[in-house]
Design a protein around this motif. Sequence first.
Motif, mmCIF file in Angstrom:
data_model
loop_
_atom_site.group_PDB
_atom_site.id
_atom_site.type_symbol
_atom_site.label_atom_id
_atom_site.label_comp_id
_atom_site.label_asym_id
_atom_site.label_seq_id
_atom_site.Cartn_x
_atom_site.Cartn_y
_atom_site.Cartn_z
ATOM 1 N N GLU A 187 38.417 87.087 8.418
ATOM 2 C CA GLU A 187 39.667 86.438 8.795
ATOM 3 C C GLU A 187 40.529 86.058 7.598
ATOM 4 O O GLU A 187 41.593 85.475 7.778
ATOM 5 C CB GLU A 187 39.345 85.188 9.618
ATOM 6 C CG GLU A 187 38.581 85.496 10.892
ATOM 7 C CD GLU A 187 38.132 84.248 11.619
ATOM 8 O OE1 GLU A 187 38.846 83.221 11.559
ATOM 9 O OE2 GLU A 187 37.067 84.299 12.253
ATOM 10 N N VAL A 188 40.090 86.372 6.374
ATOM 11 C CA VAL A 188 40.835 86.014 5.168
ATOM 12 C C VAL A 188 41.072 87.274 4.344
ATOM 13 O O VAL A 188 40.134 87.916 3.885
ATOM 14 C CB VAL A 188 40.072 84.973 4.313
ATOM 15 C CG1 VAL A 188 40.857 84.621 3.063
ATOM 16 C CG2 VAL A 188 39.769 83.735 5.128
ATOM 17 N N GLU A 189 42.355 87.592 4.175
ATOM 18 C CA GLU A 189 42.747 88.798 3.447
ATOM 19 C C GLU A 189 43.891 88.412 2.515
ATOM 20 O O GLU A 189 44.831 87.737 2.916
ATOM 21 C CB GLU A 189 43.218 89.825 4.483
ATOM 22 C CG GLU A 189 43.595 91.155 3.935
ATOM 23 C CD GLU A 189 43.969 92.102 5.061
ATOM 24 O OE1 GLU A 189 45.159 92.447 5.127
ATOM 25 O OE2 GLU A 189 43.094 92.482 5.848
ATOM 26 N N ILE A 190 43.798 88.843 1.252
ATOM 27 C CA ILE A 190 44.868 88.534 0.298
ATOM 28 C C ILE A 190 45.251 89.791 -0.467
ATOM 29 O O ILE A 190 44.546 90.797 -0.434
ATOM 30 C CB ILE A 190 44.449 87.438 -0.713
ATOM 31 C CG1 ILE A 190 43.240 87.894 -1.540
ATOM 32 C CG2 ILE A 190 44.196 86.132 -0.028
ATOM 33 C CD1 ILE A 190 43.036 87.113 -2.791
ATOM 34 N N GLU A 191 46.372 89.679 -1.181
ATOM 35 C CA GLU A 191 46.841 90.785 -1.999
ATOM 36 C C GLU A 191 46.977 90.303 -3.435
ATOM 37 O O GLU A 191 47.504 89.223 -3.689
ATOM 38 C CB GLU A 191 48.196 91.264 -1.468
ATOM 39 C CG GLU A 191 48.392 92.741 -1.662
ATOM 40 C CD GLU A 191 49.607 93.238 -0.903
ATOM 41 O OE1 GLU A 191 50.719 93.091 -1.439
ATOM 42 O OE2 GLU A 191 49.420 93.762 0.201
ATOM 43 N N ILE A 192 46.489 91.118 -4.363
ATOM 44 C CA ILE A 192 46.650 90.825 -5.783
ATOM 45 C C ILE A 192 47.430 91.974 -6.416
ATOM 46 O O ILE A 192 47.538 93.049 -5.831
ATOM 47 C CB ILE A 192 45.288 90.640 -6.510
ATOM 48 C CG1 ILE A 192 44.449 91.916 -6.425
ATOM 49 C CG2 ILE A 192 44.554 89.437 -5.971
ATOM 50 C CD1 ILE A 192 43.244 91.904 -7.333
#
Length: 191
Positions: free
Chosen positions: A135-140
């Motif tokens: 449920e946790v997705e990020i972009e770097i």
Amino acid sequence: MDVILLERIAKLGQMGETVKVKDGFARNYLLPQGKALRANEGNKKRFEAERATLEARNLERKGEAQTVADVLGGKTFLVVRSAGETGQLYGSVAARDIIEVLSAEGFNIGRNQVDLNTPIKTIGLHSVTLHLHSEVEIEIQLNVARSAEEAERQAKGESLTSADAIYGVDEDALRPEDFFDPEADQDGDDE
């Protein structure tokens, strides 16, 4: 095969749902990883008995992932690689390279958490998605450059692969007359 999901799985379902999946997916991934149980009466009772524990554990993992996401989200990481004048890398930047860069900064991310469909093969700024939890997705951002100085120039928005950057010439000022003389070959000879 029908399975009971022990955690939320993207494109499949939520925790506690009974879903039908292919036998191989269940046997080779879901069951060995502890992400699901075979859907039979005994396992349904077992799941209901352990539901509170599973939800608490899932919430704890999500909290940990969210903490890492708050720190990592929107950060830019420098990757220095050898490349040709056109910006083509000699090699590529793959998921394992991203893991190494993140671990050097103190983040413990697994290879399966990096969403990189194809390896990065050119210099420039590249967005990479990390799945820290279901449920946790990020972009770097990855700043792939030949040196730290070039990375700084790239971060400011300067292109390092244009004719200006490579040859020191303004691309807009280039005209065909600068490269050949149209008057030189008037007789139709190809020599």
